[in-house]
Motif scaffolding. Structure first.
Motif, PDB file in Angstrom:
ATOM      1  N   GLU A 184       0.881  -1.160   0.000  1.00  0.00           N
ATOM      2  CA  GLU A 184       0.000   0.000   0.000  1.00  0.00           C
ATOM      3  C   GLU A 184       0.921   1.212   0.000  1.00  0.00           C
ATOM      4  OE1 GLU A 184      -3.394  -2.502   2.431  1.00  0.00           O
ATOM      5  OE2 GLU A 184      -2.626  -0.658   3.349  1.00  0.00           O
ATOM      6  N   VAL A 185       1.033   1.851  -1.146  1.00  0.00           N
ATOM      7  CA  VAL A 185       2.095   2.835  -1.353  1.00  0.00           C
ATOM      8  C   VAL A 185       1.561   4.263  -1.324  1.00  0.00           C
ATOM      9  CG1 VAL A 185       3.582   1.243  -2.613  1.00  0.00           C
ATOM     10  CG2 VAL A 185       1.894   2.575  -3.880  1.00  0.00           C
ATOM     11  N   PHE A 186       2.349   5.163  -0.738  1.00  0.00           N
ATOM     12  CA  PHE A 186       2.020   6.579  -0.685  1.00  0.00           C
ATOM     13  C   PHE A 186       2.424   7.281  -1.982  1.00  0.00           C
ATOM     14  CE2 PHE A 186       3.322   5.895   3.936  1.00  0.00           C
ATOM     15  CZ  PHE A 186       2.028   5.780   4.409  1.00  0.00           C
ATOM     16  N   PHE A 187       1.651   8.289  -2.352  1.00  0.00           N
ATOM     17  CA  PHE A 187       2.096   9.199  -3.407  1.00  0.00           C
ATOM     18  C   PHE A 187       1.655  10.608  -3.028  1.00  0.00           C
ATOM     19  CE2 PHE A 187      -2.185   8.148  -4.619  1.00  0.00           C
ATOM     20  CZ  PHE A 187      -2.685   9.209  -5.356  1.00  0.00           C
ATOM     21  N   ASP A 188       2.407  11.613  -3.491  1.00  0.00           N
ATOM     22  CA  ASP A 188       2.231  13.010  -3.086  1.00  0.00           C
ATOM     23  C   ASP A 188       1.856  13.885  -4.285  1.00  0.00           C
ATOM     24  OD1 ASP A 188       2.929  12.708  -0.349  1.00  0.00           O
ATOM     25  OD2 ASP A 188       5.045  12.650  -0.885  1.00  0.00           O
ATOM     26  N   PRO A 189       0.579  14.017  -4.607  1.00  0.00           N
ATOM     27  CA  PRO A 189       0.195  14.810  -5.790  1.00  0.00           C
ATOM     28  C   PRO A 189       0.703  16.240  -5.759  1.00  0.00           C
ATOM     29  CG  PRO A 189      -1.675  13.563  -4.965  1.00  0.00           C
ATOM     30  CD  PRO A 189      -0.594  13.419  -3.945  1.00  0.00           C
ATOM     31  N   LEU A 237      -1.064  11.688   5.433  1.00  0.00           N
ATOM     32  CA  LEU A 237      -0.510  13.008   5.696  1.00  0.00           C
ATOM     33  C   LEU A 237       0.975  12.842   5.964  1.00  0.00           C
ATOM     34  CD1 LEU A 237      -1.182  16.069   6.263  1.00  0.00           C
ATOM     35  CD2 LEU A 237      -1.409  15.413   8.676  1.00  0.00           C
ATOM     36  N   ASP A 238       1.823  13.565   5.199  1.00  0.00           N
ATOM     37  CA  ASP A 238       3.260  13.394   5.388  1.00  0.00           C
ATOM     38  C   ASP A 238       3.987  14.730   5.227  1.00  0.00           C
ATOM     39  OD1 ASP A 238       3.362  13.826   2.625  1.00  0.00           O
ATOM     40  OD2 ASP A 238       3.714  11.728   2.130  1.00  0.00           O
ATOM     41  N   SER A 239       5.289  14.701   5.132  1.00  0.00           N
ATOM     42  CA  SER A 239       6.181  15.844   5.019  1.00  0.00           C
ATOM     43  C   SER A 239       6.432  16.477   6.387  1.00  0.00           C
ATOM     44  CB  SER A 239       5.664  16.857   3.982  1.00  0.00           C
ATOM     45  OG  SER A 239       6.725  17.702   3.568  1.00  0.00           O
ATOM     46  N   ASP A 240       6.906  17.718   6.403  1.00  0.00           N
ATOM     47  CA  ASP A 240       7.465  18.316   7.609  1.00  0.00           C
ATOM     48  C   ASP A 240       6.398  18.580   8.669  1.00  0.00           C
ATOM     49  OD1 ASP A 240       9.013  19.630   9.475  1.00  0.00           O
ATOM     50  OD2 ASP A 240       9.987  20.941   8.029  1.00  0.00           O
ATOM     51  N   GLU A 241       6.561  17.922   9.811  1.00  0.00           N
ATOM     52  CA  GLU A 241       5.558  17.985  10.873  1.00  0.00           C
ATOM     53  C   GLU A 241       5.636  19.267  11.705  1.00  0.00           C
ATOM     54  OE1 GLU A 241       3.781  14.963  14.311  1.00  0.00           O
ATOM     55  OE2 GLU A 241       5.509  14.397  13.097  1.00  0.00           O
ATOM     56  N   ARG A 242       6.763  19.936  11.689  1.00  0.00           N
ATOM     57  CA  ARG A 242       6.938  21.118  12.534  1.00  0.00           C
ATOM     58  C   ARG A 242       5.912  22.201  12.212  1.00  0.00           C
ATOM     59  NH1 ARG A 242      12.810  22.830  11.157  1.00  0.00           N
ATOM     60  NH2 ARG A 242      11.875  22.428   9.120  1.00  0.00           N
ATOM     61  N   MET A 261      -3.146   8.241  -1.154  1.00  0.00           N
ATOM     62  CA  MET A 261      -2.806   9.619  -1.516  1.00  0.00           C
ATOM     63  C   MET A 261      -2.509  10.420  -0.253  1.00  0.00           C
ATOM     64  SD  MET A 261      -4.989  12.447  -3.661  1.00  0.00           S
ATOM     65  CE  MET A 261      -6.067  12.914  -2.303  1.00  0.00           C
ATOM     66  N   CYS A 262      -1.361  11.091  -0.237  1.00  0.00           N
ATOM     67  CA  CYS A 262      -0.971  11.887   0.925  1.00  0.00           C
ATOM     68  C   CYS A 262      -1.037  13.377   0.624  1.00  0.00           C
ATOM     69  CB  CYS A 262       0.447  11.535   1.363  1.00  0.00           C
ATOM     70  SG  CYS A 262       0.589   9.898   2.120  1.00  0.00           S
ATOM     71  N   PHE A 263      -1.346  14.142   1.666  1.00  0.00           N
ATOM     72  CA  PHE A 263      -1.241  15.597   1.609  1.00  0.00           C
ATOM     73  C   PHE A 263       0.086  16.014   2.224  1.00  0.00           C
ATOM     74  CE2 PHE A 263      -5.921  14.927   2.419  1.00  0.00           C
ATOM     75  CZ  PHE A 263      -6.301  15.084   1.102  1.00  0.00           C
ATOM     76  N   LEU A 264       0.678  17.059   1.675  1.00  0.00           N
ATOM     77  CA  LEU A 264       1.912  17.614   2.218  1.00  0.00           C
ATOM     78  C   LEU A 264       1.551  18.586   3.334  1.00  0.00           C
ATOM     79  CD1 LEU A 264       3.971  18.249  -1.033  1.00  0.00           C
ATOM     80  CD2 LEU A 264       3.960  16.231   0.454  1.00  0.00           C
TER      81      LEU A 264
END
Length: 345
Positions: free
Chosen positions: A100-105, A170-175, A140-143
């Motif tokens: 189950e793979v993530f992708f970042d549109p 939901l991925d990318s920079d958490e700060r 599908m992930c959101f940045l």
């Protein structure tokens, strides 16, 4: 069941599911250089060795500073297909049976690549995965370092492809980008019937509060990374009682923080939490799923039984039917029996 330590050979051929894998993170230096030349894009590197040397980082921020610019080589539908297909071929080498793979549109639409072009390439590869003996789904992930409005716009773009996407992440920079920033779009995703998951990255500011928000407010079905949860026994109890699994990535952990978080993974495993091992961004960390499992086993003296349980957990929390889960878990038991007859593990 065997009681000694697992060999690399044993681990590599164990049937596996991979649930935390970013397609954009599978851009191997060879493919990056090939696509740059094909699309006539200047990337500042002329050889594979130079590309490899550029994959250097020691924190989440420094990783992302390398990761996103590299995507500029992805321009056509065929580029996205080739990226996903190369990963799937590598997954087969590691006996991955389900992914189950993530992708970042947003990483692509924000630089002028259409959603349709990007998605069509990825989805064609996913459809072709059956020829490799792999079942595959897209998440599908959101940045999170982009706006909530951008996330909602991306969600609307994805709705025509709803039946081709299993979940939302939901991925990318958490700060400074807590889950609460995206509650509206995740509420929509729930209403539309998507599974949902969120990255709760390790050792970040407010990690426990972000985990709490993901679990109790967003009501995720899984947590990505999330090992800081050991700091709060009540949260650990909650995920155990509600069968919420963690998709952990020990090798990538060791690049962006001080260790693999192996002690935390083992602690959760021993408490009966459905903790799993995955490769995250294998091209950048040069570690595919079997390598992650072996590195964790070698560095933390995991027993064969513990490795087997980690792999079974991945199927147990996969977004597939109960019948499929049972079939895959049975294949693990059959593999172990066969292996034991042939060799001492």
């Amino acid at each position: 069941m065997p009681t000694n330590y697992p060999t690399k050979e044993f681990i590599k051929m164990l049937p596996k599911a991979e649930l935390h894998l970013h397609l954009e993170g599978t851009l191997e230096p060879e493919l990056k250089l090939k696509l740059a030349r094909r699309n006539k894009i200047t990337i500042g590197q002329e050889t594979i060795e130079e590309v490899q040397k550029s994959y250097q980082f020691d924190s989440l921020s420094s990783f992302l500073n390398v990761y996103y610019p590299a995507m500029n080589v992805l321009q056509t539908e065929e580029d996205f297909y080739e990226l996903a297909w190369e990963y799937l071929k590598k997954a087969k080498e590691h006996n991955v049976r389900h992914v189950e793979v993530f992708f970042d549109p947003q990483a692509h639409t924000s630089r002028g690549v259409s959603f349709e072009k990007m998605f069509s390439g990825y989805y064609r590869a996913i459809q072709d995965s059956s020829s490799l003996g792999i079942s595959a789904n897209l998440i599908m992930c959101f940045l999170r370092d982009m706006s909530a409005e951008s996330a909602m716009e991306t969600f609307e773009q994805a709705l025509p492809y709803k039946d081709k996407i299993v979940g939302i992440g939901l991925d990318s920079d958490e700060r400074d980008n807590p889950p609460s920033k995206f509650f509206d779009v995740f509420k929509r995703a729930k209403e539309e019937g998507f599974y949902i998951t969120m990255h709760c990255d390790i050792d970040q500011e407010n990690s426990i509060e972000h985990i709490r928000q993901a679990l109790f407010d967003a009501k995720v079905e899984r947590l990505d990374h999330g090992t800081n949860i050991v700091e709060n026994p009540d949260l650990v109890k909650y995920i155990k009682e509600n069968n919420i699994g963690l998709t952990c990535c020990p090798v990538s952990n060791s690049f962006v923080v001080e260790d693999m978080k192996g002690k935390e993974i083992i602690e959760l495993l021993e408490q009966g939490v459905k903790v799993t091992v995955n490769s995250d961004d294998p091209a950048y960390f040069q570690s595919y799923i079997s390598d992650d499992l072996y590195a964790l086993a070698e560095n933390y003296s995991l027993t064969t039984e513990q490795v087997i349980q980690l792999v079974k957990n991945s199927f147990a929390i996969a977004w597939i039917s109960e019948e499929e889960k049972e079939k895959y878990i049975q294949s693990i038991d059959e593999y172990v029996k066969t292996f034991n007859k042939l060799k001492v593990i």
